[in-house]
Every structure is written in C-alpha cells, then in structure tokens.
Write a protein that holds these residues in place. Structure first.
Motif, PDB file in Angstrom:
ATOM      1  N   SER A  50      -0.972  39.621   2.762  1.00 36.84           N
ATOM      2  CA  SER A  50       0.244  40.693   3.712  1.00 36.84           C
ATOM      3  C   SER A  50       0.731  41.681   3.169  1.00 36.84           C
ATOM      4  O   SER A  50       1.373  42.228   3.651  1.00 36.84           O
ATOM      5  N   GLN A  62      -1.034  44.890   2.582  1.00 39.55           N
ATOM      6  CA  GLN A  62      -1.007  45.075   4.158  1.00 39.55           C
ATOM      7  C   GLN A  62       0.070  45.952   4.685  1.00 39.55           C
ATOM      8  O   GLN A  62       0.360  47.345   4.595  1.00 39.55           O
ATOM      9  N   ARG A 102       3.779  42.052   6.902  1.00 46.25           N
ATOM     10  CA  ARG A 102       2.978  43.962   6.951  1.00 46.25           C
ATOM     11  C   ARG A 102       4.143  44.281   7.908  1.00 46.25           C
ATOM     12  O   ARG A 102       4.505  45.466   7.893  1.00 46.25           O
ATOM     13  N   ASP A 159       2.415  37.692   8.185  1.00 42.50           N
ATOM     14  CA  ASP A 159       2.032  38.830   8.508  1.00 42.50           C
ATOM     15  C   ASP A 159       3.144  39.754   9.400  1.00 42.50           C
ATOM     16  O   ASP A 159       3.488  40.838   9.441  1.00 42.50           O
TER      17      ASP A 159
END
Length: 329
Positions: free
Chosen positions: A136, A139, A99, A95
């Motif tokens: 991820s 995203q 992201r 993440d």
C-alpha cells in the motif's frame, strides 16, 4: 526569510502525530502559517504554542474524505502528508489510508494550485511485497506522483525519538517481562566450533534496521517543501548505523540497565503469536508485521538520503539515553 514566508500557508496532514509535531514546530519557526489537519482539532491544541498567536491552526480533516481534504488545502502554498497506520481496523485499511488517502491529498493539491508536496512513505515500499502495508505504501507513492509529479517522497526506516512506538515498546516490555523475543529466520542451527558441536540459537540476530532520529526526518520533510532541489525525488532515510533486532534489544537493556533475557524465536512462532495478538484492539504484533520483519528495513542505496539533504544523521546511542532512562528501575 521569516518575513518572506509569513504569508505562505502549509497544510500538514497528521500534524499532531509523533513526526507531525516536529514538522509543525520547524515550519512555524520558519514563518509559515501552519494548518495542522487532524482528526480532532481540540486534542491538537497543544500545537498552538509552537508558533505566534494564530500561526498554528489545528483544523479537522480526514484524508479519506475528499471534500475535507479540499477544504484543508484551499489557499495553501504547500502540503505535507504524514498520515499512516501500522495495522488495519474497520474502515481504516492500508489501501484507504496509504493509497486512496494519499491520492486524495495529491489530487486536491494539484487542483488547488499548491506549489510543493512532501509525502511520507516507508522503507520497504514495494508493490510485490508479501506485506499489505508495504504494498500500500508503494501504491500510495505511485498515486501521489501520478497526480503531483513534483512531489518529494520520503522513505524512513524505523523512526526513534521520545514518543516513538518502537524503542519505547521494547523498553516497557523489558521492565515487566523477564524475557525479550528475538525473531530469527536462521537460528537454531547446529554449528561446529573448536570445542565441538553446538547450537547457533540466534543466527544472524534477526531482522536488520537502520533507525533514524525523528528530528532528522522532520528536517528532511521541511526541505521537501522549501528546497526546490527535492522536487520529484524519492529519498531513503536511515541513521548512521544498522542494527539487528538482537543488537537493538541489547542496546535498550544497556541504556535502561534492565536485565531481561533475550530468547530466540523462529518466525513460525511469531506468526502464531500474531494471529492471537491481531484480535486485540491495538495489537502489539500482527501477521502483516511479521511479514515485514522478514525483510531487512535498511537503506538500499541508489537513492538520495539525509546526506544529500545536508543533514548529519544522529545515532541512536546518543539519543536513546535522553528518554529511555525513565524505564530504569
């Protein structure tokens, strides 16, 4: 063209990596001033000879730190983001890198007035994937396009080349191990043949990949900052042929002339192995990667790819012998 681009500046995040160094070399050849934004500029000094004196400039930047990203993009005309990880370690989570880091780059690019952004994603990017890596990546794509709608997104399959971490890894294993594992979800099945009953050990041969040559991927990324037709599009990058894991291992053994035996392993065993390997500082296999392996890593169609970019993809058979021969005994 070289003269017109000489004063244009491009920042390449991850410029010293496997794909990054190929991108830097091509952009420098076109006359760009290239800022290679990396964690350690000293280690990235090998990039400098790829251009004229002062043309390729390694700089320190961590994409998880917005202030460093903004500094790296100040005055830039274009940006390429190649930063990614294959496993999580400490603060370097999927993440944080895929992201939030991608969002930091896209937002800073918009604020700095950057004209073009090329973003590296991955085939299999999917918000609904069981794999945290694939989620991820999806995203990250959303975050990039939200902040910078004109970004060009590139999703490659497994990338191969002299410094890859896929074919080289299996070739190293083949040199020291008498067996190579073929993870399969449909093997070990009884079958009826003309000679009676038997066992189909490998099933369909494991997950399917569409390996793409690093030079082709780099060329596509360069077009992402030089070709206006790529703006706002998502490209899926795959090579000219699809291979099962079994076929890939057979190809590696053929090229290296090694004699390891292929052994089928159900994904249940792979999950157990990954649980232990995941404890290592640099795990060769993680639980999340096992989830990825259970989905074919191939171009699905419906999106443009190398052909639409005017790039003729090179086959693994023609390139692998140029660097895997070093593993031959």
């Amino acid at each position: 063209m070289r003269r017109s681009l000489m004063r244009q500046v491009v920042t390449v995040f991850g410029g010293s990596g496997f794909i990054g160094r190929q991108v830097v070399k091509r952009l420098a050849a076109q006359g760009w001033i290239v800022r290679a934004a990396v964690r350690d500029p000293v280690d990235a000094g090998f990039l400098k000879p790829m251009g004229e004196p002062g043309q390729v400039i390694p700089i320190a930047a961590n994409i998880t730190k917005p202030d460093q990203v903004r500094a790296a993009l100040a005055g830039a005309d274009a940006v390429v983001n190649l930063v990614g990880i294959l496993f999580e370690k400490g603060k370097a989570s999927f993440d944080a890198i895929h992201r939030q880091g991608a969002a930091n780059v896209a937002q800073a690019a918009r604020e700095a007035g950057v004209k073009r952004l090329a973003h590296m994603s991955a085939l299999g990017a999917d918000k609904n994937s069981p794999s945290a890596y694939a989620r991820s990546k999806a995203q990250g794509e959303e975050a990039v396009l939200s902040a910078f709608p004109g970004a060009a997104i590139f999703r490659p399959s497994v990338v191969f080349g002299p410094d890859d971490d896929f074919f080289n890894r299996f070739a190293k294993l083949a040199r020291i191990s008498p067996v190579l594992p073929v993870f399969t979800g449909d093997g070990f099945k009884p079958v009826h043949t003309e000679n009676g009953y038997g066992i189909d050990w490998f099933g369909s041969g494991g997950p399917t990949f569409q390996p793409v040559y690093v030079a082709d991927v780099a060329e596509a990324l360069v077009k992402g900052v030089t070709d206006p037709a790529t703006k706002g599009k998502v490209f899926e990058l795959g090579g000219p042929r699809r291979y099962t894991l079994k076929e890939i291992l057979e190809l590696i053994l053929k090229v290296t002339e090694l004699t390891s035996c292929l052994v089928p392993l159900p994904f249940g065993v792979a999950k157990i192995q990954a649980a232990f390997f995941g404890l290592l500082p640099k795990p060769p296999l993680t639980s999340d990667q096992v989830k990825l392996l259970q989905v074919d890593n191939v171009v699905r169609g419906g999106k443009p790819g190398l052909v639409e970019l005017g790039i003729v993809p090179q086959a693994a058979e023609s390139v692998l012998p140029t660097y895997l021969h070093r593993y031959s005994l």
